[in-house]
Design an enzyme around this catalytic site. Structure first.
Site, mmCIF file in Angstrom:
data_model
loop_
_atom_site.group_PDB
_atom_site.id
_atom_site.type_symbol
_atom_site.label_atom_id
_atom_site.label_comp_id
_atom_site.label_asym_id
_atom_site.label_seq_id
_atom_site.Cartn_x
_atom_site.Cartn_y
_atom_site.Cartn_z
ATOM 1 N N HIS A 307 19.350 17.096 64.845
ATOM 2 C CA HIS A 307 20.556 16.377 64.463
ATOM 3 C C HIS A 307 20.257 14.898 64.535
ATOM 4 O O HIS A 307 19.529 14.465 65.413
ATOM 5 C CB HIS A 307 21.720 16.733 65.410
ATOM 6 C CG HIS A 307 23.041 16.381 64.838
ATOM 7 N ND1 HIS A 307 23.553 15.117 64.899
ATOM 8 C CD2 HIS A 307 23.940 17.137 64.160
ATOM 9 C CE1 HIS A 307 24.724 15.109 64.293
ATOM 10 N NE2 HIS A 307 24.986 16.313 63.818
ATOM 11 N N ASP A 364 25.751 24.146 62.857
ATOM 12 C CA ASP A 364 25.594 25.094 61.752
ATOM 13 C C ASP A 364 24.779 26.314 62.120
ATOM 14 O O ASP A 364 24.739 27.287 61.363
ATOM 15 C CB ASP A 364 24.921 24.394 60.567
ATOM 16 C CG ASP A 364 25.879 23.445 59.898
ATOM 17 O OD1 ASP A 364 27.066 23.786 59.838
ATOM 18 O OD2 ASP A 364 25.443 22.377 59.457
#
Ligand code: ACO
Length: 428
Positions: A307, A364
């Site tokens: 991320h 996700d």
């Protein structure tokens, strides 16, 4: 600590103000640097650049903290609901009883879309990806509500556009799916909750009875909360930049939907499931795929890992992992892909490549597994993300306009040819 910073350019010292956020974050304000020195800063991908000050969402990627308007994501996911969180993000405070009831009632009244939207929908081939359809339908609202193009509308008029978009988003989302499978669309059912209404429009069909499962509706509502805002990410920055030209809110959010679509951003949830299915079809050897992810000559990346800002566990991933377990148990679904996901996670958390680079599962990684269990088809995953992110985009667009932020217009360092003379075709 000093509230100025000094940089030295060509022997000349330049003093720059340092601003501080409410969580003691420090930023050097370089907005006047070019005027003072003729130089600009460069930061491809804006990895170290704040584009704005914002009072909406606080995120500390090192500590794994996410808060909307000061409330922790853990508490909101457990105790609130999506429409209350939407109100919180957009208007800055938890609604009173009256404010909440009024907000929900007005949204519920605006769920129907103009009948001509169906004609636009019919123009799309059934192979159209629902994200492209969704962004088109959202942008098309500028045609149905041309008054939304006026950048100087009153706050009541802006509020009406906000209500309309939140109300109609599930209708557009469900219809983009119905178009894809060639089924007749369902009209909204205002007796249902926000999430249940969406599910009914998605899954009901004239050939059979359909009852919304409350477990499914609750799980979906929680997923929407977890996705509702995430400060200045790719799609949100897009919404703010497009809106900064005073384009309408519908156009700005349509642009945000397109930015979300890519596999490095919201499209990752679809990419995760496709990756897990590939691994399963390939025999389930997670070690082989881990090796591919680490091989610099192999373009494969472990989707759902890493991320831009979380260099610690993504707090949403923790909540979602538990929710995935709960939902699968409650629905009695056993999904072998969940086992592959858990195996990959365990290996990655113990692998020096991932540990050194602080690559943890992101939101996700597990969301796709829940969506599958809820019966949502893979290429609708990013649409689900867009539905969740909508109040965040709206809040960020509204804040940017209320703060009267200037048009977004970065600079560049030119690396092309110096001036040269045109050579006619016959002489080349
Ligand atoms: N698999 C393998 N290696 C990875 C991964 C991954 N998923 N993510 C990053 N790396 C490696 C990079 O190769 C790089 O290694 P290096 O330093 O040896 O060159 C290092 O980790 C840093 O990666 P960057 O790409 O520079 O990190 P950045 O912050 O720019 O990218 C991103 C973040 C785009 C999310 C990246 O981690 C990625 O591509 N992940 C997979 C896609 C994904 O899951 N996206 C969803 C993000 S969450 C969201 O949008 C809601």
């Amino acid at each position: 600590m000093s509230n100025t910073a000094e940089i030295n350019v060509g022997g000349k010292a330049i003093e720059l103000p340092v601003i501080e956020g409410s969580e003691n974050e420090q930023a050097i304000d370089i907005s006047k640097l070019r005027g003072q020195s003729g130089i600009i800063t460069i930061d491809p991908g804006f990895k170290n650049t704040g584009s704005t000050t914002s009072a909406i969402t606080f995120l500390d990627g090192e500590k794994g903290i996410l808060r909307y308007r000061g409330y922790s994501i853990e508490e909101l996911a457990e105790k609130s609901n999506f429409l209350e969180v939407s109100y919180l993000l957009i208007y800055g405070h938890l609604p009173s009883n009256e404010e909440y009831n009024n907000f929900v009632e007005t949204i519920t009244k605006h769920t129907l879309v103009h009948e001509d939207v169906k004609k636009i929908l019919e123009g799309f081939p059934s192979a159209a990806h629902p994200m492209g359809v969704l962004s088109s339908l959202v942008c098309a609202q500028t045609a149905f509500y041309p008054e939304s193009l006026d950048p100087n509308r009153s706050s009541d008029e802006v509020d009406l556009s906000i209500i309309r978009l939140i109300a109609k988003m599930p209708t557009f989302a469900a219809w983009s799916y119905k178009n894809q499978i060639g089924h007749p669309v369902n009209y909204p059912d205002n007796k249902q909750s926000y999430a249940a209404n969406f599910l009914k429009m998605m899954f009901a069909n004239p050939a059979e009875d359909y009852e919304v499962d409350p477990v499914v509706a609750d799980a979906l509502d929680k997923l929407l909360i977890l996705h509702a805002d995430h400060e200045q990410n790719c799609s949100t920055s897009t919404v703010r930049v497009v809106g900064s030209s005073h384009a309408s809110m519908y156009a700005s959010i349509s642009a945000g939907i397109n930015a979300l679509w890519g596999p490095l951003h919201g499209g990752a949830n679809q990419a995760v499931i496709e990756m897990l299915e590939n691994i399963k079809a390939d025999g389930g050897d997670t070690k082989k795929w881990m090796a591919k992810a680490k091989d610099k000559d192999d373009p494969f990346r472990l989707m759902g890992f890493g991320h831009r800002v979380y260099k610690n566990f993504d707090p949403r991933a923790k909540i979602i992992k538990k929710a995935a377990d709960d939902v699968l148990t409650k629905l009695g679904v056993s999904d072998p892909v969940l086992d592959i996901a858990k195996g990959l996670e365990e290996e990655a958390l113990n692998d020096p490549y991932f540990v050194e680079r602080k690559l943890y599962p992101n939101v996700d990684f597990y969301s796709g597994i829940i969506y599958r269990a809820l019966g949502i088809p893979t290429d609708m995953f990013t649409v689900m993300f867009a539905m969740g992110r909508l109040p965040g985009w709206i809040a960020q667009w509204k804040e940017m306009r209320e703060n009267k932020e200037p048009i977004g217009r970065p600079r560049q360092v030119y690396t092309g040819s110096k001036e040269r003379s045109y050579v006619s075709m016959s002489e080349r």
